[in-house]
Design a protein around this motif. Structure first.
Motif, PDB file in Angstrom:
ATOM      1  N   GLU A 188       0.829  -1.197   0.000  1.00 41.39           N
ATOM      2  CA  GLU A 188       0.000   0.000   0.000  1.00 41.39           C
ATOM      3  C   GLU A 188       0.872   1.259   0.000  1.00 41.39           C
ATOM      4  OE1 GLU A 188      -3.069  -0.141  -0.408  1.00 41.39           O
ATOM      5  OE2 GLU A 188      -3.899  -1.957   0.469  1.00 41.39           O
ATOM      6  N   THR A 189       0.265   2.385  -0.371  1.00 42.10           N
ATOM      7  CA  THR A 189       0.955   3.665  -0.345  1.00 42.10           C
ATOM      8  C   THR A 189       0.046   4.701   0.315  1.00 42.10           C
ATOM      9  OG1 THR A 189       0.085   4.241  -2.536  1.00 42.10           O
ATOM     10  CG2 THR A 189       2.255   3.164  -2.447  1.00 42.10           C
ATOM     11  N   GLY A 190       0.596   5.831   0.656  1.00 44.47           N
ATOM     12  CA  GLY A 190      -0.186   6.932   1.193  1.00 44.47           C
ATOM     13  C   GLY A 190      -0.890   6.599   2.496  1.00 44.47           C
ATOM     14  N   LEU A 191      -2.179   7.015   2.577  1.00 48.06           N
ATOM     15  CA  LEU A 191      -2.947   6.808   3.795  1.00 48.06           C
ATOM     16  C   LEU A 191      -3.050   5.334   4.158  1.00 48.06           C
ATOM     17  CD1 LEU A 191      -5.937   9.291   3.397  1.00 48.06           C
ATOM     18  CD2 LEU A 191      -4.016   9.485   4.971  1.00 48.06           C
ATOM     19  N   ARG A 192      -3.233   4.485   3.162  1.00 45.62           N
ATOM     20  CA  ARG A 192      -3.393   3.061   3.450  1.00 45.62           C
ATOM     21  C   ARG A 192      -2.101   2.457   3.993  1.00 45.62           C
ATOM     22  NH1 ARG A 192      -8.231   1.347   2.248  1.00 45.62           N
ATOM     23  NH2 ARG A 192      -9.451   2.286   0.587  1.00 45.62           N
ATOM     24  N   ALA A 193      -0.962   2.945   3.544  1.00 43.86           N
ATOM     25  CA  ALA A 193       0.308   2.463   4.084  1.00 43.86           C
ATOM     26  C   ALA A 193       0.426   2.818   5.561  1.00 43.86           C
ATOM     27  CB  ALA A 193       1.470   3.055   3.297  1.00 43.86           C
ATOM     28  N   GLU A 194       0.028   4.044   5.903  1.00 41.97           N
ATOM     29  CA  GLU A 194       0.048   4.443   7.309  1.00 41.97           C
ATOM     30  C   GLU A 194      -0.918   3.602   8.126  1.00 41.97           C
ATOM     31  OE1 GLU A 194       2.105   6.656   8.811  1.00 41.97           O
ATOM     32  OE2 GLU A 194       3.086   6.550   6.856  1.00 41.97           O
ATOM     33  N   ALA A 195      -2.077   3.313   7.545  1.00 45.15           N
ATOM     34  CA  ALA A 195      -3.067   2.494   8.245  1.00 45.15           C
ATOM     35  C   ALA A 195      -2.507   1.118   8.552  1.00 45.15           C
ATOM     36  CB  ALA A 195      -4.323   2.361   7.389  1.00 45.15           C
ATOM     37  N   GLN A 196      -1.805   0.527   7.600  1.00 44.48           N
ATOM     38  CA  GLN A 196      -1.252  -0.805   7.817  1.00 44.48           C
ATOM     39  C   GLN A 196      -0.201  -0.800   8.929  1.00 44.48           C
ATOM     40  OE1 GLN A 196      -2.733  -3.180   6.666  1.00 44.48           O
ATOM     41  NE2 GLN A 196      -3.743  -2.558   4.784  1.00 44.48           N
ATOM     42  N   LYS A 197       0.560   0.277   9.024  1.00 43.22           N
ATOM     43  CA  LYS A 197       1.527   0.391  10.120  1.00 43.22           C
ATOM     44  C   LYS A 197       0.810   0.394  11.465  1.00 43.22           C
ATOM     45  CE  LYS A 197       4.935   3.046   7.455  1.00 43.22           C
ATOM     46  NZ  LYS A 197       5.632   4.375   7.362  1.00 43.22           N
ATOM     47  N   HIS A 198      -0.296   1.122  11.519  1.00 41.10           N
ATOM     48  CA  HIS A 198      -1.076   1.174  12.757  1.00 41.10           C
ATOM     49  C   HIS A 198      -1.653  -0.201  13.096  1.00 41.10           C
ATOM     50  CE1 HIS A 198      -1.874   5.672  11.744  1.00 41.10           C
ATOM     51  NE2 HIS A 198      -0.726   5.506  12.354  1.00 41.10           N
ATOM     52  N   LEU A 199      -2.195  -0.869  12.084  1.00 38.81           N
ATOM     53  CA  LEU A 199      -2.809  -2.171  12.304  1.00 38.81           C
ATOM     54  C   LEU A 199      -1.820  -3.181  12.848  1.00 38.81           C
ATOM     55  CD1 LEU A 199      -5.029  -2.463   9.106  1.00 38.81           C
ATOM     56  CD2 LEU A 199      -5.814  -2.242  11.455  1.00 38.81           C
ATOM     57  N   ALA A 200      -0.590  -3.103  12.391  1.00 42.57           N
ATOM     58  CA  ALA A 200       0.423  -4.068  12.813  1.00 42.57           C
ATOM     59  C   ALA A 200       0.731  -3.954  14.307  1.00 42.57           C
ATOM     60  CB  ALA A 200       1.697  -3.865  11.999  1.00 42.57           C
ATOM     61  N   LYS A 201       0.397  -2.819  14.910  1.00 47.13           N
ATOM     62  CA  LYS A 201       0.699  -2.595  16.327  1.00 47.13           C
ATOM     63  C   LYS A 201      -0.442  -2.995  17.254  1.00 47.13           C
ATOM     64  CE  LYS A 201       3.603   1.378  15.106  1.00 47.13           C
ATOM     65  NZ  LYS A 201       3.769   2.853  15.262  1.00 47.13           N
ATOM     66  N   LEU A 202      -1.599  -3.315  16.683  1.00 47.28           N
ATOM     67  CA  LEU A 202      -2.765  -3.634  17.503  1.00 47.28           C
ATOM     68  C   LEU A 202      -2.641  -5.002  18.168  1.00 47.28           C
ATOM     69  CD1 LEU A 202      -5.883  -2.516  15.463  1.00 47.28           C
ATOM     70  CD2 LEU A 202      -5.033  -1.537  17.585  1.00 47.28           C
ATOM     71  N   THR A 203      -3.183  -5.111  19.363  1.00 43.90           N
ATOM     72  CA  THR A 203      -3.302  -6.411  20.001  1.00 43.90           C
ATOM     73  C   THR A 203      -4.249  -7.280  19.178  1.00 43.90           C
ATOM     74  OG1 THR A 203      -2.960  -5.428  22.187  1.00 43.90           O
ATOM     75  CG2 THR A 203      -3.998  -7.608  22.112  1.00 43.90           C
ATOM     76  N   GLU A 204      -3.873  -8.512  18.973  1.00 46.09           N
ATOM     77  CA  GLU A 204      -4.643  -9.417  18.118  1.00 46.09           C
ATOM     78  C   GLU A 204      -6.102  -9.525  18.572  1.00 46.09           C
ATOM     79  OE1 GLU A 204      -4.349 -14.001  16.354  1.00 46.09           O
ATOM     80  OE2 GLU A 204      -3.023 -13.329  17.977  1.00 46.09           O
ATOM     81  N   ASN A 205      -7.015  -9.436  17.622  1.00 46.29           N
ATOM     82  CA  ASN A 205      -8.461  -9.622  17.807  1.00 46.29           C
ATOM     83  C   ASN A 205      -9.187  -8.449  18.457  1.00 46.29           C
ATOM     84  OD1 ASN A 205      -8.619 -12.191  16.631  1.00 46.29           O
ATOM     85  ND2 ASN A 205      -8.026 -13.185  18.537  1.00 46.29           N
TER      86      ASN A 205
END
Length: 270
Positions: free
Chosen positions: A82-99
């Motif tokens: 992903e690029t742009g906003l979606r790339a930033e979103a994926q970075k955030h998602l990777a830090k979330l506690t599972e589930n």
């Protein structure tokens, strides 16, 4: 199963739940096409084997459980191209506690009680409670920004403003019309737009949002409507984040956190 006595009843129950399954998939993935693919795969699985639904407390709960089983089987994939906003979103998602995000969406946006969330996710109720607590903290602490509210009912607008401000965001303004919304956005670009569909002068909140995005670029959007099922038909582009009137404070908080966190830019086309 208490709410299913005939094949006709079963089909009707699936049809009634499907728009909300698609809404869940869209909010979970941040993308209409991806969410719809998961919903379609769930229906295919139902056609092959409906034993999960037959064993569930309700048809809707069983349908969401099948969706969640498919979601887990693919590893809740995070895209890396992903690029742009979606790339930033994926970075955030990777830090979330599972589930945690799944639990929060099921409980607040789809309004399943904690017992049903536990059933859908195949976990203990105590674990579901814990996930919801963690989700609220992680989402609300992640991002703060500027929010434009487009809402023609004064009491609702004030309520939304209070909720958003209490979350740590700054409201750039409240607009009652399409023209007013565009004017406020031109003065100070919002990071998030929270928009009603029908505005005071019979103009469209959808048009107002599309005007703002065309002028200032992509940003997350949440639409509010008294009739969400009318917008979840699969016949045209649909919003990633959609909450129903009357709403609860928890729904607004969850949707705002999700939209800011995921940076989704899915909107409706008029």
């Amino acid at each position: 199963m208490s709410d299913m006595t005939t094949s006709q009843d079963f089909t009707a129950a699936i049809s009634e739940a499907l728009p909300f399954l698609r809404r869940y998939g869209r909010a979970l993935t941040g993308d209409q096409d991806t969410g719809d693919r998961y919903a379609a795969a769930t229906l295919e699985a139902v056609l092959e084997d409906r034993s999960v639904i037959d064993a569930a407390s309700t048809v809707k709960t069983g349908l969401f459980k099948m969706f969640h089983t498919l979601w887990k089987s693919t590893g809740a994939p995070i895209e890396h191209n992903e690029t742009g906003l979606r790339a930033e979103a994926q970075k955030h998602l990777a830090k979330l506690t599972e589930n945690t995000r799944e639990a929060l969406l099921l409980h607040t946006i789809e309004e399943f009680n904690v017992q049903a969330v536990a059933e859908i996710m195949d976990i203990d109720q105590s674990e579901a409670d814990h996930l919801l607590s963690v989700a609220r903290r992680e989402m609300e602490d992640a991002i703060a920004g500027r929010v434009l509210i487009i809402e023609d009912e004064a009491i609702i607008a004030m309520d939304l403003e209070n909720v958003v401000a209490d979350m740590g965001h700054r409201v750039t303004g409240i607009a009652r019309t399409r023209v007013g919304a565009v004017d406020i956005a031109n003065k100070e670009r919002p990071d998030l737009i929270l928009a009603d569909i029908q505005l005071a002068d019979n103009s469209s909140g959808i048009d107002a949002v599309n005007d703002i995005l065309a002028a200032h670029g992509d940003r997350p959007v949440i639409f509010i409507t008294a009739f969400p099922e009318r917008l979840l038909t699969g016949e045209r582009p649909e919003p990633a984040f959609l909450i129903s009137k009357p709403y609860s404070e928890a729904q607004v908080r969850s949707a705002v956190s999700q939209a800011m966190f995921f940076s989704s830019t899915e909107t409706l086309k008029a």
